[in-house]
Each structure stands twice: as structure tokens, then as C-alpha cells.
Scaffold this active site. Structure first.
Site, PDB file in Angstrom:
ATOM      1  N   LYS A  14       0.827  -1.214   0.000  1.00  0.00           N
ATOM      2  CA  LYS A  14       0.000   0.000   0.000  1.00  0.00           C
ATOM      3  C   LYS A  14       0.861   1.264   0.000  1.00  0.00           C
ATOM      4  O   LYS A  14       0.588   2.189  -0.755  1.00  0.00           O
ATOM      5  CB  LYS A  14      -0.923   0.025   1.232  1.00  0.00           C
ATOM      6  CG  LYS A  14      -1.878  -1.167   1.300  1.00  0.00           C
ATOM      7  CD  LYS A  14      -2.863  -1.029   2.451  1.00  0.00           C
ATOM      8  CE  LYS A  14      -2.225  -1.083   3.832  1.00  0.00           C
ATOM      9  NZ  LYS A  14      -1.725  -2.400   4.238  1.00  0.00           N
ATOM     10  N   ARG A  87      -9.876   0.467   8.902  1.00  0.00           N
ATOM     11  CA  ARG A  87      -9.289  -0.824   9.231  1.00  0.00           C
ATOM     12  C   ARG A  87     -10.295  -1.770   9.871  1.00  0.00           C
ATOM     13  O   ARG A  87      -9.955  -2.887  10.243  1.00  0.00           O
ATOM     14  CB  ARG A  87      -8.137  -0.601  10.183  1.00  0.00           C
ATOM     15  CG  ARG A  87      -6.853  -1.216   9.684  1.00  0.00           C
ATOM     16  CD  ARG A  87      -5.793  -0.968  10.708  1.00  0.00           C
ATOM     17  NE  ARG A  87      -4.544  -1.587  10.380  1.00  0.00           N
ATOM     18  CZ  ARG A  87      -3.641  -1.057   9.592  1.00  0.00           C
ATOM     19  NH1 ARG A  87      -3.856   0.075   8.985  1.00  0.00           N
ATOM     20  NH2 ARG A  87      -2.502  -1.692   9.391  1.00  0.00           N
ATOM     21  N   ARG A 126      11.555  -6.228   4.642  1.00  0.00           N
ATOM     22  CA  ARG A 126      11.474  -4.807   4.988  1.00  0.00           C
ATOM     23  C   ARG A 126      12.094  -4.556   6.370  1.00  0.00           C
ATOM     24  O   ARG A 126      12.700  -3.516   6.610  1.00  0.00           O
ATOM     25  CB  ARG A 126       9.999  -4.379   4.976  1.00  0.00           C
ATOM     26  CG  ARG A 126       9.769  -2.919   5.296  1.00  0.00           C
ATOM     27  CD  ARG A 126       8.332  -2.508   5.052  1.00  0.00           C
ATOM     28  NE  ARG A 126       7.420  -3.017   6.058  1.00  0.00           N
ATOM     29  CZ  ARG A 126       6.095  -2.846   6.039  1.00  0.00           C
ATOM     30  NH1 ARG A 126       5.535  -2.200   5.030  1.00  0.00           N
ATOM     31  NH2 ARG A 126       5.325  -3.317   6.984  1.00  0.00           N
ATOM     32  N   ARG A 132      11.197  -0.562  11.694  1.00  0.00           N
ATOM     33  CA  ARG A 132       9.871  -0.627  12.315  1.00  0.00           C
ATOM     34  C   ARG A 132       9.842  -1.720  13.363  1.00  0.00           C
ATOM     35  O   ARG A 132      10.118  -2.880  13.065  1.00  0.00           O
ATOM     36  CB  ARG A 132       8.794  -0.886  11.240  1.00  0.00           C
ATOM     37  CG  ARG A 132       8.317   0.394  10.596  1.00  0.00           C
ATOM     38  CD  ARG A 132       7.278   0.117   9.551  1.00  0.00           C
ATOM     39  NE  ARG A 132       6.097  -0.577  10.054  1.00  0.00           N
ATOM     40  CZ  ARG A 132       4.957  -0.653   9.390  1.00  0.00           C
ATOM     41  NH1 ARG A 132       4.837  -0.046   8.212  1.00  0.00           N
ATOM     42  NH2 ARG A 132       3.938  -1.299   9.888  1.00  0.00           N
ATOM     43  N   ARG A 143      -0.424  -9.097  13.388  1.00  0.00           N
ATOM     44  CA  ARG A 143      -0.994  -8.126  12.448  1.00  0.00           C
ATOM     45  C   ARG A 143      -1.839  -8.840  11.395  1.00  0.00           C
ATOM     46  O   ARG A 143      -2.887  -8.341  10.984  1.00  0.00           O
ATOM     47  CB  ARG A 143       0.115  -7.310  11.788  1.00  0.00           C
ATOM     48  CG  ARG A 143       0.658  -6.240  12.729  1.00  0.00           C
ATOM     49  CD  ARG A 143       2.062  -5.810  12.377  1.00  0.00           C
ATOM     50  NE  ARG A 143       2.164  -5.132  11.113  1.00  0.00           N
ATOM     51  CZ  ARG A 143       3.307  -5.007  10.422  1.00  0.00           C
ATOM     52  NH1 ARG A 143       4.434  -5.530  10.903  1.00  0.00           N
ATOM     53  NH2 ARG A 143       3.325  -4.379   9.282  1.00  0.00           N
TER      54      ARG A 143
HETATM   55  P1  ADP Z   1       0.718  -2.294   8.029  1.00  0.00           P
HETATM   56  O1  ADP Z   1      -0.509  -2.119   7.162  1.00  0.00           O
HETATM   57  O2  ADP Z   1       1.920  -2.750   7.249  1.00  0.00           O
HETATM   58  O3  ADP Z   1       0.459  -3.130   9.238  1.00  0.00           O
HETATM   59  P2  ADP Z   1       0.462   0.453   8.979  1.00  0.00           P
HETATM   60  O4  ADP Z   1       1.545   1.474   8.955  1.00  0.00           O
HETATM   61  O5  ADP Z   1      -0.738   0.734   8.141  1.00  0.00           O
HETATM   62  O6  ADP Z   1       1.185  -0.887   8.574  1.00  0.00           O
HETATM   63  O7  ADP Z   1      -0.048   0.244  10.483  1.00  0.00           O
HETATM   64  C1  ADP Z   1       0.821  -0.075  11.559  1.00  0.00           C
HETATM   65  C2  ADP Z   1       0.030  -0.169  12.880  1.00  0.00           C
HETATM   66  O8  ADP Z   1      -0.636   1.092  13.158  1.00  0.00           O
HETATM   67  C3  ADP Z   1      -1.106  -1.177  12.918  1.00  0.00           C
HETATM   68  O9  ADP Z   1      -0.654  -2.480  13.233  1.00  0.00           O
HETATM   69  C4  ADP Z   1      -2.010  -0.585  14.032  1.00  0.00           C
HETATM   70  O10 ADP Z   1      -1.497  -0.846  15.318  1.00  0.00           O
HETATM   71  C5  ADP Z   1      -1.905   0.907  13.816  1.00  0.00           C
HETATM   72  N1  ADP Z   1      -2.961   1.443  12.913  1.00  0.00           N
HETATM   73  C6  ADP Z   1      -2.771   2.014  11.684  1.00  0.00           C
HETATM   74  N2  ADP Z   1      -3.936   2.416  11.155  1.00  0.00           N
HETATM   75  C7  ADP Z   1      -4.906   2.088  12.062  1.00  0.00           C
HETATM   76  C8  ADP Z   1      -6.338   2.222  12.093  1.00  0.00           C
HETATM   77  N3  ADP Z   1      -7.013   2.764  11.064  1.00  0.00           N
HETATM   78  N4  ADP Z   1      -7.007   1.773  13.182  1.00  0.00           N
HETATM   79  C9  ADP Z   1      -6.364   1.239  14.207  1.00  0.00           C
HETATM   80  N5  ADP Z   1      -5.020   1.057  14.245  1.00  0.00           N
HETATM   81  C10 ADP Z   1      -4.294   1.475  13.186  1.00  0.00           C
END
Ligand code: ADP
Length: 187
Positions: A14, A87, A126, A132, A143
Site C-alpha cells: 500500500k 481498518r 522490509r 519498524r 498483524r
Molecule cells: P501495516 O498495514 O503494514 O500493518 P500500517 O503502517 O498501516 O502498517 O499500520 C501499523 C500499525 O498502526 C497497525 O498495526 C495498528 O497498530 C496501527 N494502525 C494504523 N492504522 C490504524 C487504524 N485505522 N485503526 C487502528 N489502528 C491502526
């Protein structure tokens, strides 16, 4: 004005594709993950509250991300690419309401489809450079479980609205970008 959701499992690409889409269509990129990581890096009170939750691979509470998104929509006048949001189905419903307040709607949802083994492989790769703290094997598994149980139902939410566009997320970055651009242009 286009308001697009880029959707897919962690590791689906993404972020990579978002850079291309915002450039191509002149949109603002809003990544809730990036916004949350910035809070942690800046050691804000919010950052201190959410660090352990994110390190465990769990979702932070809806209130926190919804407030961020509400602010972003209110200050935007060029269209938005939502990355990492919504999400869960509750967030998708709230997003529709927030956009409606401004007379806007979601144009389409681009779903990047990538097999699970490839997702894990990409996130572990990554991890070597991302720094991260959630890119380790245990958190990656959490996740993916969060994604499958809470996030995946968002796909059918948009499908029912006739807004889901499925893109094969396996292959060259350029080919995937071209497929996405062609899909957005059709909207
Ligand atoms: P990825 O999709 O690779 O897991 P992101 O950067 O999108 O990475 O998200 C990392 C973390 O941030 C998630 O595991 C969660 O803890 C938090 N997070 C991100 N967006 C949301 C959301 N919309 N609602 C709740 N938690 C979120």
C-alpha cells in the site's frame, strides 16, 4: 474530487503504490500508520499511550484514528488517498459519515491482493531496513490475524457499494501501478 481507499493486508504494498497514486492524481496521502508512528517518534502523550499496542500488532482505538481523519478531511481540498484506514467496518461507516459532512464520498477502494506467504516474506525483508519495531515475526503474525478478523470484512463493505476494485498485487511495482491508474481513470 477523488477520495480513494488503498486496501490490503500488511505487506501488500500500500505504501509503495500510494506514493505513485498521489503523484499521478494530485491527492493528499493520509496514512494512519505513519501518523501514529510520528506520534511515537515525537514521544507525544498519545505516542506513549499507543506504542505498546502497535508493538503488539493490535489496532489502536477507533477514536484516536477517527480524530486524525476528521481533521485531515476538514483541511483538504484536493482529494485524499486513505492508506491504513478504514481498518474495520466501524471505521468504514464513520468515514462515509465524515465525508458526507463535506458533501464528499469514496470514489473507489483499490484492494491489493497478495498471498500470505509473500506478505510475510516482504515484511521480513522490509524489517532489515525499515527500523519498524512491528516488523518482527511474532508481531507480523498478530498483524495478519488482526487483518483477517477485523480488516478483511471492510472489503465486502465496499463491494456491496460497488466500489471495490481488485488488483493483483503480485508482480512488478510498475505493472501494479499501471493497473491501479487504469482502474482509477475508469471511475
Ligand atoms: P501495516 O498495514 O503494514 O500493518 P500500517 O503502517 O498501516 O502498517 O499500520 C501499523 C500499525 O498502526 C497497525 O498495526 C495498528 O497498530 C496501527 N494502525 C494504523 N492504522 C490504524 C487504524 N485505522 N485503526 C487502528 N489502528 C491502526
Amino acid at each position: 474530487m477523488k477520495n480513494i481507499v488503498i486496501f490490503g493486508a500488511p505487506g501488500a504494498g500500500k505504501g509503495t503504490q500510494s506514493d505513485y497514486i498521489v503523484e499521478r492524481f494530485g491527492l493528499q496521502h493520509i496514512s494512519t500508520g505513519e501518523l501514529l508512528r510520528k506520534e511515537i517518534a515525537d514521544k507525544t502523550p498519545l505516542g506513549l499511550r499507543i506504542k505498546d499496542i502497535m508493538d503488539a500488532g493490535q489496532l489502536v482505538s477507533d477514536d484516536i484514528v477517527v480524530e486524525m481523519i476528521d481533521n485531515a478531511i476538514a483541511h483538504n481540498d484536493c482529494g485524499i488517498l486513505f492508506d491504513g484506514f478504514p481498518r474495520n467496518v466501524a471505521q468504514a461507516e464513520i468515514l462515509d459519515k465524515l465525508l458526507a459532512k463535506h458533501g464528499r464520498t469514496i470514489t473507489c477502494m483499490i484492494r491489493l491482493d497478495v498471498p500470505r506467504e509473500e506478505l510475510i516474506h516482504r515484511m521480513l525483508e522490509r524489517a532489515k531496513t525499515s527500523g519498524r519495531s512491528d516488523d518482527n515475526e511474532e508481531t507480523i503474525n498478530h498483524r495478519l490475524v488482526e487483518y483477517e478478523s477485523k480488516t478483511f470484512p471492510v472489503a465486502s463493505y465496499y463491494n456491496k457499494q460497488g466500489k471495490e476494485v481488485l488488483i493483483n498485487g503480485l508482480g512488478g511495482i510498475k505493472r501494479i501501478s499501471q493497473d491501479i491508474a487504469a482502474a482509477i481513470e475508469k471511475q
